[in-house]
Write a protein that holds these residues in place. Structure first.
Motif, PDB file in Angstrom:
ATOM      1  N   PHE A   1     -12.205 -25.589 -44.017  1.00  0.00           N
ATOM      2  CA  PHE A   1     -11.676 -25.804 -45.359  1.00  0.00           C
ATOM      3  C   PHE A   1     -12.757 -25.711 -46.442  1.00  0.00           C
ATOM      4  CE2 PHE A   1      -8.360 -27.898 -42.812  1.00  0.00           C
ATOM      5  CZ  PHE A   1      -7.246 -27.242 -43.332  1.00  0.00           C
ATOM      6  N   HIS A   2     -14.017 -25.805 -46.063  1.00  0.00           N
ATOM      7  CA  HIS A   2     -15.094 -25.784 -47.050  1.00  0.00           C
ATOM      8  C   HIS A   2     -15.808 -24.436 -47.109  1.00  0.00           C
ATOM      9  CE1 HIS A   2     -15.475 -30.386 -46.099  1.00  0.00           C
ATOM     10  NE2 HIS A   2     -14.345 -30.080 -46.716  1.00  0.00           N
ATOM     11  N   VAL A   3     -15.160 -23.404 -46.578  1.00  0.00           N
ATOM     12  CA  VAL A   3     -15.841 -22.114 -46.447  1.00  0.00           C
ATOM     13  C   VAL A   3     -16.325 -21.585 -47.794  1.00  0.00           C
ATOM     14  CG1 VAL A   3     -13.665 -20.821 -46.592  1.00  0.00           C
ATOM     15  CG2 VAL A   3     -15.640 -19.819 -45.416  1.00  0.00           C
ATOM     16  N   ASN A   4     -15.634 -21.874 -48.873  1.00  0.00           N
ATOM     17  CA  ASN A   4     -16.058 -21.414 -50.192  1.00  0.00           C
ATOM     18  C   ASN A   4     -16.972 -22.406 -50.907  1.00  0.00           C
ATOM     19  OD1 ASN A   4     -14.626 -19.040 -49.911  1.00  0.00           O
ATOM     20  ND2 ASN A   4     -12.817 -19.803 -50.970  1.00  0.00           N
ATOM     21  N   TYR A   5     -17.289 -23.509 -50.239  1.00  0.00           N
ATOM     22  CA  TYR A   5     -18.152 -24.536 -50.817  1.00  0.00           C
ATOM     23  C   TYR A   5     -19.333 -24.787 -49.866  1.00  0.00           C
ATOM     24  CZ  TYR A   5     -14.420 -25.646 -54.157  1.00  0.00           C
ATOM     25  OH  TYR A   5     -13.483 -25.591 -55.161  1.00  0.00           O
ATOM     26  N   PRO A   6     -20.195 -23.798 -49.665  1.00  0.00           N
ATOM     27  CA  PRO A   6     -21.256 -23.932 -48.659  1.00  0.00           C
ATOM     28  C   PRO A   6     -22.249 -25.046 -48.959  1.00  0.00           C
ATOM     29  CG  PRO A   6     -21.610 -21.972 -49.997  1.00  0.00           C
ATOM     30  CD  PRO A   6     -20.244 -22.478 -50.338  1.00  0.00           C
ATOM     31  N   TRP A   7     -22.495 -25.332 -50.237  1.00  0.00           N
ATOM     32  CA  TRP A   7     -23.440 -26.408 -50.545  1.00  0.00           C
ATOM     33  C   TRP A   7     -22.841 -27.774 -50.223  1.00  0.00           C
ATOM     34  CZ3 TRP A   7     -28.400 -25.956 -50.938  1.00  0.00           C
ATOM     35  CH2 TRP A   7     -28.957 -24.749 -51.352  1.00  0.00           C
ATOM     36  N   TYR A   8     -21.539 -27.914 -50.402  1.00  0.00           N
ATOM     37  CA  TYR A   8     -20.873 -29.158 -50.022  1.00  0.00           C
ATOM     38  C   TYR A   8     -20.946 -29.356 -48.511  1.00  0.00           C
ATOM     39  CZ  TYR A   8     -17.078 -32.568 -49.446  1.00  0.00           C
ATOM     40  OH  TYR A   8     -16.329 -33.664 -49.100  1.00  0.00           O
ATOM     41  N   GLN A   9     -20.679 -28.288 -47.755  1.00  0.00           N
ATOM     42  CA  GLN A   9     -20.761 -28.397 -46.306  1.00  0.00           C
ATOM     43  C   GLN A   9     -22.199 -28.637 -45.864  1.00  0.00           C
ATOM     44  OE1 GLN A   9     -18.092 -28.529 -44.176  1.00  0.00           O
ATOM     45  NE2 GLN A   9     -19.670 -29.168 -42.717  1.00  0.00           N
ATOM     46  N   PHE A  10     -23.150 -28.034 -46.557  1.00  0.00           N
ATOM     47  CA  PHE A  10     -24.565 -28.271 -46.249  1.00  0.00           C
ATOM     48  C   PHE A  10     -24.883 -29.762 -46.409  1.00  0.00           C
ATOM     49  CE2 PHE A  10     -29.039 -28.609 -47.468  1.00  0.00           C
ATOM     50  CZ  PHE A  10     -29.666 -27.837 -46.501  1.00  0.00           C
ATOM     51  N   GLY A  11     -24.362 -30.366 -47.480  1.00  0.00           N
ATOM     52  CA  GLY A  11     -24.577 -31.800 -47.680  1.00  0.00           C
ATOM     53  C   GLY A  11     -23.935 -32.632 -46.592  1.00  0.00           C
ATOM     54  N   ILE A  12     -22.713 -32.266 -46.185  1.00  0.00           N
ATOM     55  CA  ILE A  12     -22.034 -32.985 -45.105  1.00  0.00           C
ATOM     56  C   ILE A  12     -22.815 -32.854 -43.805  1.00  0.00           C
ATOM     57  CG2 ILE A  12     -20.010 -32.892 -43.595  1.00  0.00           C
ATOM     58  CD1 ILE A  12     -18.309 -32.396 -46.028  1.00  0.00           C
ATOM     59  N   ASP A  13     -23.268 -31.646 -43.499  1.00  0.00           N
ATOM     60  CA  ASP A  13     -24.014 -31.422 -42.260  1.00  0.00           C
ATOM     61  C   ASP A  13     -25.345 -32.167 -42.256  1.00  0.00           C
ATOM     62  OD1 ASP A  13     -22.017 -29.835 -41.230  1.00  0.00           O
ATOM     63  OD2 ASP A  13     -22.904 -27.959 -41.924  1.00  0.00           O
ATOM     64  N   THR A  14     -25.885 -32.422 -43.441  1.00  0.00           N
ATOM     65  CA  THR A  14     -27.122 -33.187 -43.532  1.00  0.00           C
ATOM     66  C   THR A  14     -26.859 -34.679 -43.391  1.00  0.00           C
ATOM     67  OG1 THR A  14     -28.068 -31.519 -45.020  1.00  0.00           O
ATOM     68  CG2 THR A  14     -29.166 -33.663 -44.945  1.00  0.00           C
ATOM     69  N   ALA A  15     -25.845 -35.173 -44.091  1.00  0.00           N
ATOM     70  CA  ALA A  15     -25.611 -36.618 -44.169  1.00  0.00           C
ATOM     71  C   ALA A  15     -24.896 -37.185 -42.952  1.00  0.00           C
ATOM     72  CB  ALA A  15     -24.813 -36.937 -45.433  1.00  0.00           C
ATOM     73  N   LEU A  16     -24.009 -36.403 -42.322  1.00  0.00           N
ATOM     74  CA  LEU A  16     -23.199 -36.923 -41.225  1.00  0.00           C
ATOM     75  C   LEU A  16     -23.769 -36.473 -39.888  1.00  0.00           C
ATOM     76  CD1 LEU A  16     -19.588 -36.468 -42.641  1.00  0.00           C
ATOM     77  CD2 LEU A  16     -21.209 -38.350 -42.952  1.00  0.00           C
ATOM     78  N   GLY A  17     -23.853 -37.409 -38.987  1.00  0.00           N
ATOM     79  CA  GLY A  17     -24.515 -37.162 -37.712  1.00  0.00           C
ATOM     80  C   GLY A  17     -23.604 -36.661 -36.615  1.00  0.00           C
ATOM     81  N   SER A  18     -23.995 -36.955 -35.391  1.00  0.00           N
ATOM     82  CA  SER A  18     -23.323 -36.379 -34.223  1.00  0.00           C
ATOM     83  C   SER A  18     -21.931 -36.948 -33.983  1.00  0.00           C
ATOM     84  CB  SER A  18     -24.182 -36.587 -32.977  1.00  0.00           C
ATOM     85  OG  SER A  18     -24.445 -37.974 -32.774  1.00  0.00           O
TER      86      SER A  18
END
Length: 408
Positions: free
Chosen positions: A187-204
């Motif tokens: 769902f975030h395919v057009n918001y790569p920076w948002y997904q980048f933030g999620i992938d950084t902040a949220l763990g395994s």
């Protein structure tokens, strides 16, 4: 006074009885109707998975919609508590026209799914939602994937029918629906920076395998899965589907694709190239560029490490710990930023970068084993850090050998 009370008591009973009879007659004339409303995605990052609510058309209470996605920006310390994980949301009821007008103004289509409930089940839904919106009950601790505006309506429906719905299959590929993180990426395919933030902040925690049912945390998946669902009796759970606002052909209001030159991957590749260039310069005897690069790059890494420290050790967000990125992004990175400027900092820098490189290898193994799924942009960024680690280690060891040779 006592005599007056005795006279009034039967009157009160009679009034109550009359009200019950009136409600009963109304219900016989027109049973409550319940439907699931699902709104399309919006532009804001918290709207990308859509939104869901329950609509009730009741002969006594009228036509109203209950929404579990309300939050108050003006509540005390809202931002701090939100970041910490104390995300208190509110269940609120409003006339359906108000609800629909709000989404029509945003250009977001709203689809209605008529639920196949009998009068008793529909009345049960009504009482559950009215109890939910009472002042003492309306606030709840929101959880992005486990307890939100989509999971709550489904739970109410299943509570009313007394069993779980048999949901339709997830309308995504097996890989896209396999974990919470993969669903978010869809769902975030057009918001790569948002997904980048999620992938950084949220763990395994958001990388564990999830069931088909757990995919309903996304309202835009809840809609088709409910539309094709069956009740415990085997009857269809939905008897009708229509658009109350917009249509299937309505233009999407969410953002279009981000330019490839502005994505996290593009920036990460630039950082990796700069790391290689300054490292070559340092090996050729021009350390100035490398020193400034290390100051900036490891300061950024250290600042991100401070954020992760808060999220992992202070925040009560369920999905922020464990986060294996902490092996790479942690406050110790400030050593890499400061040591190049210290008069006797070479040994400290060598020690830090040696440990840092070992931790990078450990993190790469964790990614390779599927314990935590990295954002694609992490790879060139980790390579950039590894290049600096290896260059500094090599220079220190080479200088040590040269010094030993001159002493002989």
């Amino acid at each position: 006074m006592k005599t007056l009370k005795k006279r009034l008591l039967p009157t009160g009973h009679i009034l109550t009885l009359l009200m019950m009879i009136l409600v009963s007659l109304q219900l016989r004339g027109e049973a409550p109707r319940v439907s699931l409303l699902v709104c399309d995605a919006g532009r804001e990052i918290y709207e990308l998975e859509g939104h869901a609510a329950l609509r009730v058309i009741h002969p006594v209470y009228g036509d109203f919609t209950v929404n579990w996605g309300v939050f108050d920006f003006n509540s005390p310390n809202f931002v701090y508590r939100f970041v910490k994980g104390e995300t208190d949301y509110i269940a609120a009821a409003a006339p359906t026209t108000y609800f629909l007008n709000a989404y029509a103004a945003q250009g977001r289509p709203v689809v209605e799914l008529d639920l196949n409930l009998d009068s008793i089940q529909a009345e049960r839904v009504t009482q559950i939602v009215l109890d939910n919106v009472r002042p003492e009950n309306r606030t709840y601790r929101y959880n992005y994937v486990l307890d939100n505006c989509a999971t709550r309506p489904l739970a109410v429906i299943e509570q009313a029918v007394g069993d779980s719905l048999r949901l339709a299959p997830v309308p995504l590929s097996d890989e896209a629906s396999s974990t919470f993180r993969n669903v978010m990426r869809h769902f975030h395919v057009n918001y790569p920076w948002y997904q980048f933030g999620i992938d950084t902040a949220l763990g395994s925690g958001i990388d564990r395998p999830i069931s088909e049912r757990e995919n309903t945390f996304a309202p835009l998946l809840l809609a088709p899965m409910t539309a094709g669902a069956t009740l415990p009796s085997g009857a269809p759970a939905v008897t009708g589907r229509r658009y109350l606002s917009g249509s299937e052909s309505s233009p999407c209001v969410s953002a279009g694709p981000t330019s490839p030159w502005l994505t996290p991957m593009a920036v990460a590749l630039v950082v990796m190239i700069l790391s290689a260039v300054v490292s070559v310069g340092q090996l050729r005897g021009c350390p100035g560029g490398a020193r400034w690069f290390d100051t900036v790059w490891f300061s950024i890494s250290g600042l991100e490490g401070l954020v992760l420290t808060f999220l992992i050790f202070v925040s009560v967000h369920e999905a922020t710990s464990p986060n294996w990125l902490y092996l790479w992004l942690n406050p110790a990175a400030f050593i890499g930023a400061v040591a190049p400027w210290l008069k006797n900092g070479r040994r400290l820098e060598f020690t830090y970068q040696s440990v840092n490189f070992a931790l990078l290898i450990a993190l790469a193994v964790i990614f390779a084993c599927g314990v935590q799924s990295p954002n694609p942009a992490f790879i060139p960024l980790m390579i950039a850090t590894a290049i600096r680690c290896l260059t500094i280690i090599y220079k220190y060891l080479a200088t040590g050998r040269s010094s030993a040779a001159s002493l002989r």
